[in-house]
Motif scaffolding. Structure first.
Motif, PDB file in Angstrom:
ATOM      1  N   TYR A  54       0.825  -1.213   0.000  1.00 44.96           N
ATOM      2  CA  TYR A  54       0.000   0.000   0.000  1.00 44.96           C
ATOM      3  C   TYR A  54       0.858   1.262   0.000  1.00 44.96           C
ATOM      4  O   TYR A  54       0.523   2.260  -0.641  1.00 44.96           O
ATOM      5  CB  TYR A  54      -0.922   0.015   1.222  1.00 44.96           C
ATOM      6  N   GLU A  80      -2.880  -1.408   8.181  1.00 49.41           N
ATOM      7  CA  GLU A  80      -2.191  -2.711   8.086  1.00 49.41           C
ATOM      8  C   GLU A  80      -1.039  -2.763   9.099  1.00 49.41           C
ATOM      9  O   GLU A  80      -0.830  -3.793   9.750  1.00 49.41           O
ATOM     10  CB  GLU A  80      -1.637  -2.969   6.672  1.00 49.41           C
ATOM     11  N   GLU A 132      -6.654  -8.152  -0.294  1.00 46.09           N
ATOM     12  CA  GLU A 132      -7.670  -8.051   0.754  1.00 46.09           C
ATOM     13  C   GLU A 132      -8.560  -9.289   0.769  1.00 46.09           C
ATOM     14  O   GLU A 132      -8.911  -9.801   1.835  1.00 46.09           O
ATOM     15  CB  GLU A 132      -8.532  -6.791   0.558  1.00 46.09           C
ATOM     16  N   GLU A 164     -10.483  -5.178   7.178  1.00 41.87           N
ATOM     17  CA  GLU A 164     -10.093  -5.704   5.854  1.00 41.87           C
ATOM     18  C   GLU A 164     -11.301  -5.681   4.914  1.00 41.87           C
ATOM     19  O   GLU A 164     -11.167  -5.393   3.720  1.00 41.87           O
ATOM     20  CB  GLU A 164      -9.534  -7.124   5.951  1.00 41.87           C
ATOM     21  N   HIS A 167     -11.660  -2.296   3.714  1.00 41.00           N
ATOM     22  CA  HIS A 167     -10.628  -2.006   2.700  1.00 41.00           C
ATOM     23  C   HIS A 167     -11.076  -2.520   1.330  1.00 41.00           C
ATOM     24  O   HIS A 167     -10.977  -1.814   0.323  1.00 41.00           O
ATOM     25  CB  HIS A 167      -9.286  -2.678   3.070  1.00 41.00           C
TER      26      HIS A 167
HETATM   27 FE   LIG Z   1      -6.468  -4.458   4.504  1.00 41.49          FE
END
Ligand SMILES: [Fe+2]
Ligand SMILES: [Fe+2]
Length: 177
Positions: A54, A80, A132, A164, A167
């Motif tokens: 990321y 994260e 993810e 998650e 995300h």
């Molecule tokens: Fe994540």
């Protein structure tokens, strides 16, 4: 429903005095702590790899002037890293050592580090969505395996799972836009 429940505090007090050196590890833990520690160390590795991916993508996305996507990647990266630290703290509570060894991170992680071409936003989004989805599936399996054998670790993973899933949802919105 069992209405005859009586909390046997005397037994609990006696048990708690035995093996004080075990810290948070009590007989209520119905699973081999070493097994949980090993699983959590893979979570630590996975989260760190997700943080690196990321972070790399956030920087590349800034370069192509997509502030909204970059901001989302940066926010996810921070979360994260937080997940890695939560898992590491739980490992320590269980009497283990969190493994941050960079030499084995990639091979222990459930997800891959990828570095698409800086202009390829769609590929970055797809890489992160895939990661993810892998994380969600693998943590769900660990949660199911833990059941009530270590409720503290299970709740921790459930808390991480919730983020998650957010995300994955955030990325899907960006892919559609
Ligand atoms: Fe994540
Ligand atoms: Fe995470």
């Amino acid at each position: 429903m069992n209405d005859d429940f009586v909390l046997d505090v005397e037994r609990i007090r006696a048990q708690a005095r035995q093996r004080m050196e075990a810290g948070a590890r009590t007989p209520a833990l119905k699973v081999d702590p070493e097994k949980v520690i090993a699983l959590l160390n893979d979570v630590v590795a996975t989260e760190i790899v997700c943080w690196t991916r990321y972070t790399r993508h956030a920087i590349s996305a800034v370069g192509i002037d997509r502030a909204q996507v970059a901001a989302e990647f940066t926010e996810h990266a921070g979360q994260e890293l937080q997940h890695a630290l939560w898992a590491a703290e739980r490992i320590s509570q269980l009497g283990g050592n969190p493994d941050f060894d960079p030499g084995t991170l990639a091979q222990r992680a459930h997800t891959d580090y990828t570095a698409p071409a800086p202009k390829d936003l769609q590929q970055m989004l797809r890489d992160n969505l895939l990661a993810e989805r892998i994380v969600i599936e693998s943590y769900q399996e660990i949660v199911r395996w833990l059941g009530d054998r270590d409720p503290t670790t299970r709740r921790l993973l459930e808390k991480i799972l919730e983020e998650e899933e957010e995300h994955a949802d955030d990325i899907l919105d960006l892919l559609d836009s």
